[in-house]
Structures are given as structure tokens and as C-alpha cells.
Design a protein around this motif. Sequence first.
Motif, PDB file in Angstrom:
ATOM      1  N   ILE A   9      46.739  30.706  52.406  1.00 15.71           N
ATOM      2  CA  ILE A   9      46.682  31.392  51.114  1.00 15.71           C
ATOM      3  C   ILE A   9      45.322  32.051  51.003  1.00 15.71           C
ATOM      4  O   ILE A   9      44.285  31.405  51.207  1.00 15.71           O
ATOM      5  N   ILE A  10      45.325  33.338  50.681  1.00 15.09           N
ATOM      6  CA  ILE A  10      44.094  34.089  50.456  1.00 15.09           C
ATOM      7  C   ILE A  10      43.980  34.341  48.961  1.00 15.09           C
ATOM      8  O   ILE A  10      44.864  34.965  48.370  1.00 15.09           O
ATOM      9  N   ILE A  11      42.930  33.854  48.362  1.00 13.85           N
ATOM     10  CA  ILE A  11      42.716  34.049  46.927  1.00 13.85           C
ATOM     11  C   ILE A  11      41.788  35.239  46.750  1.00 13.85           C
ATOM     12  O   ILE A  11      40.593  35.167  47.030  1.00 13.85           O
ATOM     13  N   GLY A  12      42.357  36.350  46.309  1.00 13.68           N
ATOM     14  CA  GLY A  12      41.617  37.598  46.172  1.00 13.68           C
ATOM     15  C   GLY A  12      42.192  38.652  47.086  1.00 13.68           C
ATOM     16  O   GLY A  12      42.247  38.466  48.310  1.00 13.68           O
ATOM     17  N   GLY A  13      42.626  39.764  46.511  1.00 17.07           N
ATOM     18  CA  GLY A  13      43.282  40.807  47.293  1.00 17.07           C
ATOM     19  C   GLY A  13      42.552  42.125  47.291  1.00 17.07           C
ATOM     20  O   GLY A  13      43.184  43.187  47.297  1.00 17.07           O
ATOM     21  N   SER A  14      41.222  42.073  47.296  1.00 14.16           N
ATOM     22  CA  SER A  14      40.453  43.306  47.428  1.00 14.16           C
ATOM     23  C   SER A  14      40.100  43.478  48.902  1.00 14.16           C
ATOM     24  O   SER A  14      40.836  43.033  49.778  1.00 14.16           O
ATOM     25  N   TYR A  15      38.980  44.112  49.208  1.00 17.09           N
ATOM     26  CA  TYR A  15      38.670  44.491  50.579  1.00 17.09           C
ATOM     27  C   TYR A  15      38.640  43.298  51.539  1.00 17.09           C
ATOM     28  O   TYR A  15      39.257  43.318  52.602  1.00 17.09           O
ATOM     29  N   SER A  16      37.939  42.254  51.160  1.00 15.74           N
ATOM     30  CA  SER A  16      37.784  41.106  52.050  1.00 15.74           C
ATOM     31  C   SER A  16      39.104  40.370  52.235  1.00 15.74           C
ATOM     32  O   SER A  16      39.491  40.018  53.356  1.00 15.74           O
ATOM     33  N   GLY A  17      39.808  40.132  51.138  1.00 15.72           N
ATOM     34  CA  GLY A  17      41.080  39.432  51.215  1.00 15.72           C
ATOM     35  C   GLY A  17      42.130  40.197  51.995  1.00 15.72           C
ATOM     36  O   GLY A  17      42.881  39.637  52.792  1.00 15.72           O
ATOM     37  N   LEU A  18      42.201  41.512  51.777  1.00 14.70           N
ATOM     38  CA  LEU A  18      43.168  42.339  52.506  1.00 14.70           C
ATOM     39  C   LEU A  18      42.839  42.387  53.991  1.00 14.70           C
ATOM     40  O   LEU A  18      43.745  42.382  54.841  1.00 14.70           O
ATOM     41  N   SER A  19      41.558  42.428  54.315  1.00 15.03           N
ATOM     42  CA  SER A  19      41.150  42.448  55.716  1.00 15.03           C
ATOM     43  C   SER A  19      41.533  41.149  56.412  1.00 15.03           C
ATOM     44  O   SER A  19      42.037  41.153  57.543  1.00 15.03           O
ATOM     45  N   ALA A  20      41.318  40.031  55.725  1.00 24.50           N
ATOM     46  CA  ALA A  20      41.740  38.741  56.272  1.00 24.50           C
ATOM     47  C   ALA A  20      43.251  38.694  56.430  1.00 24.50           C
ATOM     48  O   ALA A  20      43.780  38.190  57.431  1.00 24.50           O
ATOM     49  N   GLY A  21      43.965  39.237  55.446  1.00 21.54           N
ATOM     50  CA  GLY A  21      45.418  39.260  55.497  1.00 21.54           C
ATOM     51  C   GLY A  21      45.953  40.056  56.671  1.00 21.54           C
ATOM     52  O   GLY A  21      46.933  39.670  57.318  1.00 21.54           O
ATOM     53  N   MET A  22      45.306  41.182  56.976  1.00 25.28           N
ATOM     54  CA  MET A  22      45.753  41.981  58.113  1.00 25.28           C
ATOM     55  C   MET A  22      45.549  41.225  59.427  1.00 25.28           C
ATOM     56  O   MET A  22      46.439  41.209  60.299  1.00 25.28           O
ATOM     57  N   ALA A  23      44.381  40.596  59.583  1.00 28.68           N
ATOM     58  CA  ALA A  23      44.119  39.844  60.814  1.00 28.68           C
ATOM     59  C   ALA A  23      45.150  38.737  61.005  1.00 28.68           C
ATOM     60  O   ALA A  23      45.640  38.503  62.115  1.00 28.68           O
ATOM     61  N   LEU A  24      45.511  38.067  59.931  1.00 33.47           N
ATOM     62  CA  LEU A  24      46.480  36.973  60.008  1.00 33.47           C
ATOM     63  C   LEU A  24      47.914  37.489  60.160  1.00 33.47           C
ATOM     64  O   LEU A  24      48.723  36.908  60.886  1.00 33.47           O
ATOM     65  N   GLY A  25      48.231  38.589  59.474  1.00 32.95           N
ATOM     66  CA  GLY A  25      49.563  39.165  59.603  1.00 32.95           C
ATOM     67  C   GLY A  25      49.832  39.629  61.022  1.00 32.95           C
ATOM     68  O   GLY A  25      50.946  39.455  61.549  1.00 32.95           O
ATOM     69  N   ARG A  26      48.829  40.218  61.648  1.00 33.59           N
ATOM     70  CA  ARG A  26      48.975  40.664  63.027  1.00 33.59           C
ATOM     71  C   ARG A  26      49.048  39.481  63.995  1.00 33.59           C
ATOM     72  O   ARG A  26      49.426  39.653  65.160  1.00 33.59           O
ATOM     73  N   SER A  27      48.677  38.298  63.513  1.00 31.00           N
ATOM     74  CA  SER A  27      48.779  37.086  64.321  1.00 31.00           C
ATOM     75  C   SER A  27      50.050  36.304  64.003  1.00 31.00           C
ATOM     76  O   SER A  27      50.188  35.141  64.406  1.00 31.00           O
ATOM     77  N   LEU A  28      50.953  36.936  63.254  1.00 30.28           N
ATOM     78  CA  LEU A  28      52.264  36.362  62.898  1.00 30.28           C
ATOM     79  C   LEU A  28      52.154  35.127  62.014  1.00 30.28           C
ATOM     80  O   LEU A  28      53.042  34.266  62.021  1.00 30.28           O
ATOM     81  N   ARG A  29      51.097  35.021  61.231  1.00 34.61           N
ATOM     82  CA  ARG A  29      50.951  33.910  60.303  1.00 34.61           C
ATOM     83  C   ARG A  29      51.630  34.241  58.974  1.00 34.61           C
ATOM     84  O   ARG A  29      51.598  35.390  58.516  1.00 34.61           O
ATOM     85  N   ASN A  30      52.223  33.225  58.371  1.00 26.42           N
ATOM     86  CA  ASN A  30      52.803  33.378  57.035  1.00 26.42           C
ATOM     87  C   ASN A  30      51.682  33.251  56.015  1.00 26.42           C
ATOM     88  O   ASN A  30      51.067  32.185  55.882  1.00 26.42           O
ATOM     89  N   VAL A  31      51.455  34.326  55.300  1.00 20.86           N
ATOM     90  CA  VAL A  31      50.279  34.443  54.443  1.00 20.86           C
ATOM     91  C   VAL A  31      50.692  34.847  53.036  1.00 20.86           C
ATOM     92  O   VAL A  31      51.586  35.674  52.856  1.00 20.86           O
ATOM     93  N   LEU A  32      50.007  34.280  52.065  1.00 22.87           N
ATOM     94  CA  LEU A  32      50.165  34.710  50.670  1.00 22.87           C
ATOM     95  C   LEU A  32      48.819  35.176  50.155  1.00 22.87           C
ATOM     96  O   LEU A  32      47.824  34.446  50.239  1.00 22.87           O
ATOM     97  N   ILE A  33      48.784  36.405  49.631  1.00 22.99           N
ATOM     98  CA  ILE A  33      47.570  36.938  48.996  1.00 22.99           C
ATOM     99  C   ILE A  33      47.804  36.946  47.491  1.00 22.99           C
ATOM    100  O   ILE A  33      48.732  37.592  47.004  1.00 22.99           O
ATOM    101  N   ILE A  34      46.964  36.221  46.765  1.00 19.13           N
ATOM    102  CA  ILE A  34      47.056  36.154  45.304  1.00 19.13           C
ATOM    103  C   ILE A  34      45.902  36.942  44.710  1.00 19.13           C
ATOM    104  O   ILE A  34      44.736  36.694  45.034  1.00 19.13           O
TER     105      ILE A  34
END
Length: 301
Positions: A9-34
Motif C-alpha cells: 500500500i502506497i499512502i500518497g499519490g503524487s510524484y513520489s507515490g506514483l513513481s513507487a507505484g510504477m516500479a512495483l507495477g512493472r514488477s507485477l506486484r499488487n499495489v494500492l495507491i491511496i
Amino acid sequence: MENKNFDVIIIGGSYSGLSAGMALGRSLRNVLIIDSGKPCNRQTPYSHNFITHDGKRPGAITEEAKDQVKNYNTVKFHDGTVIKTKKIPDGFEVKTSSDEHFSAKKLILASGVKDTMPDIPGFSECWGISVLHCPYCHGYEVKNEKTGILANGEMAFEFSKLIFNMTKDLTLLTNGKSLLTNEQTEKLKKNNIDLYEEEIAGIEHENGFIQKVIFKNGKTLSLKALYAKIPFEQNMNVMDDLGCELTEQGFIKVDFMQKTNIPGVFACGDNVTMMRSVANAIAQGNFAGAVANRELSEEDF
């Protein structure tokens, strides 16, 4: 959203959170950005010093980034505010203001900070527009213009050195008795930096653009821009909820891997550093996502 359990779970969906989400999404991880949709730079008209996006609206950069992250179908989004986080046996649980609960093996804190506005009429309306926090983000646009610095003590002296490179028409406003040393005051005088100790009554502006600073003694000072160092607080109560350590300055304490003192909890972006820039937030988020993925891989293998 059917699934309530995630890898991260990534808490915060601005630049840092979205960047973390992309790295994890490309690694096939199930991710939630709040994300609550209230970034600290929401009044700022243009973002600078981020190569390939120099001069874009901050919101436009975020929108483009979010659209790209959405291409990875393992990354989900939830609009809301996290009000509670807690450790559970197999990871962490978060609770939102709408009383929804989600869980994950890892947490990435990218919720940013909340600036504490001084009790100066007009200040908050100008924040991010003509009252500026960072010369790297906004200094070039007001170079060589009549500029003020609102600060006192050691911070004021150090900030004056930095802004002096951008303009020689510079005034330091301490908003009360100066806390600078005699030696520091003399150094300001030597560089023709005016020192105003008068208390500020308000800022006169037009749609967030400063016209003049008005002092309580009736004096006024016309300015094009005003730099300010103001206090902040974390957007989340990470100390009480999770036990994350903070630095003396109030940032979440992390190591070189973006890890907090709590195993499984990472932090990145404005939460952890005074270098508040788009480029820095994106770099930290990307790294935090990669390290979180590495931990999951180690644990799952």
C-alpha cells in the motif's frame, strides 16, 4: 474494489507515490495507491527544474504520470485519506476517513507534509505563486527582481547567501527583532542586503502575486517575490501509529534504502527531505518501490 489485500500500500499519490507505484507495477506486484488529491503544490502555477517537464503545470505532470501508472493493471487507486495505520501479524492495515480497511505486506509512506502558514493576511493566498520556498524550483523566474526573504536567525543568514546569487536587490524581513549575530548583520550590510525588523501586518497581492508587504508601523515594501521558510508537519501521525522515528527537523527518518526504523515500512518524497522538488520525489519513490519489491522477492523465494 473487491480486493482489500495487497502486496504494497502506497499512502500518497503524487510524484513520489506514483513513481513507487510504477516500479512495483512493472514488477507485477499488487499495489494500492491511496491519495486525497490535495498536494502541497496545488497553488503553484508552473513546475521547474525537472528535465523534460520544465515549465509544466504540476497537476499536468501528475495527471500524465497517473495515466501511465494505470497501464499496469496490478496497480489500483483509491480516493481517500488514511487516518489510521497499524501493524498486524502478516503486515499492516490502514483505515481511511470513509471507514474502509485495506491490508498489505509492505507500506510506502509518500503522503508529504503540510505547511503551517503564518498568521499574516495574504500569505497563504500567495504561497507557491509569489511566496516561494525554493530557489531551484522558482528562482530563475524572478531573477534580478526586487525580492524579500521572510526568515530569522541562522536560517535567514544561510538562505540570504543562496538567494543573493539570484538577485542583488534583496531585503531580509525578520518579522520582529533580528536573531542574527553582529557578524552576520555586518555581512548582510557589506552585501547591501537591507534588514527589516518591523512586524508584518499583511501582504497586498493580486491573485496571489505580491504587490507589497505592509508592516504594522504603516511602512510598506514593494516586492516581486518573497522567499519564506515556514514550519511544517507530517500529513500522517506516523510516530504514534507506526512508531516511525522522526529527525530533529521533523522528517521521517530513513536510511539510504528509504527504509524507516519499522521493518516493512518505507518513506520517500517530501516526508523525508528538505529538498522538496519533483525530480527528487520521483527518484526517491522509484527507489523505494524497487527496494520494497526486492524485500518481497527475498521473502517469497
